[in-house]
Design a protein around this motif. Sequence first.
Motif, PDB file in Angstrom:
ATOM      1  N   SER A  90       0.728  -1.248   0.036  1.00 14.67           N
ATOM      2  CA  SER A  90      -0.060   0.073   0.109  1.00 14.67           C
ATOM      3  C   SER A  90       0.939   1.109   0.056  1.00 14.67           C
ATOM      4  CB  SER A  90      -1.014   0.064   1.395  1.00 14.67           C
ATOM      5  OG  SER A  90      -0.176   0.099   2.406  1.00 14.67           O
ATOM      6  N   GLY A  91       1.998   1.157   0.442  1.00 12.96           N
ATOM      7  CA  GLY A  91       3.006   2.412   0.445  1.00 12.96           C
ATOM      8  C   GLY A  91       3.098   2.887   1.915  1.00 12.96           C
ATOM      9  N   ASP A  92       2.062   2.514   2.834  1.00 12.81           N
ATOM     10  CA  ASP A  92       2.160   3.042   4.060  1.00 12.81           C
ATOM     11  C   ASP A  92       2.218   1.770   5.409  1.00 12.81           C
ATOM     12  OD1 ASP A  92      -0.170   1.833   3.869  1.00 12.81           O
ATOM     13  OD2 ASP A  92      -1.757   3.368   4.402  1.00 12.81           O
ATOM     14  N   ARG A  94       1.200  -1.434   4.787  1.00 13.93           N
ATOM     15  CA  ARG A  94       0.034  -2.351   4.742  1.00 13.93           C
ATOM     16  C   ARG A  94       0.325  -3.319   3.443  1.00 13.93           C
ATOM     17  NH1 ARG A  94      -4.732  -0.355   3.377  1.00 13.93           N
ATOM     18  NH2 ARG A  94      -3.773   1.527   2.732  1.00 13.93           N
TER      19      ARG A  94
END
Length: 224
Positions: A90-92, A94
Amino acid sequence: MPINADYRGPAELPEVIPVFPLPGALLLPRGQMPLNIFEQRYLAMIDDSLRDGHRLIGMIQPDAAHSPDEAKPALFKVGCVGRITQLAESGDGRYILELTGVSRFEVVQELSVLTAYRQCKVDYFPFIDDFTARKGEDDVDRAALLAVLTDFLKANNLKVDWEGIDKAPNEALVNALAMMSPYGPPEKQAMLEAPDLKTRAEILIAVTEMDLAKKRTSGDPPLQ
């Protein structure tokens, strides 16, 4: 949904698998379940399943009725193992992934492990029919299933892709409707443990009919 691994029987699956306890989650053979993974212990579980090469995760429900330890709730005895067939970052921090169901299993023993996630020794042989796609389809009362689906949609002001439903074989239809159904852990577990596709469809129909009757009697608002 086709997957790259061809599991022809229980012997081709590992006896020890990581398990993901999630209330209300129902995964069935050849069904697809999207998951949003953010807890560190389950991120590690995904990493380990990819590193080990099997890409398998056991979905199982906590058994709230027999869980004196809230931090580590008891588990139902039956779950379903799924293979990671899609994975995105997700890039964060996740993982957004999709599991495709392979086979149900019985928990033989939960193991004492050093991992933060739980692992169980399991037995797939009680569900050997799960390895045969579309087994028992001809016994499903499709007309009754579609009738109760129609009533459910009308009662809740919902729409559905009828063209897609008409094209879906009975196994895909029954399992998708069971997995998406808005019912609680006991009902989901009953559908999971159904001995065959016909019985699973009958449970889904009965639960839906009871839910509709209850709403008509109580005047509860439709689902939003």
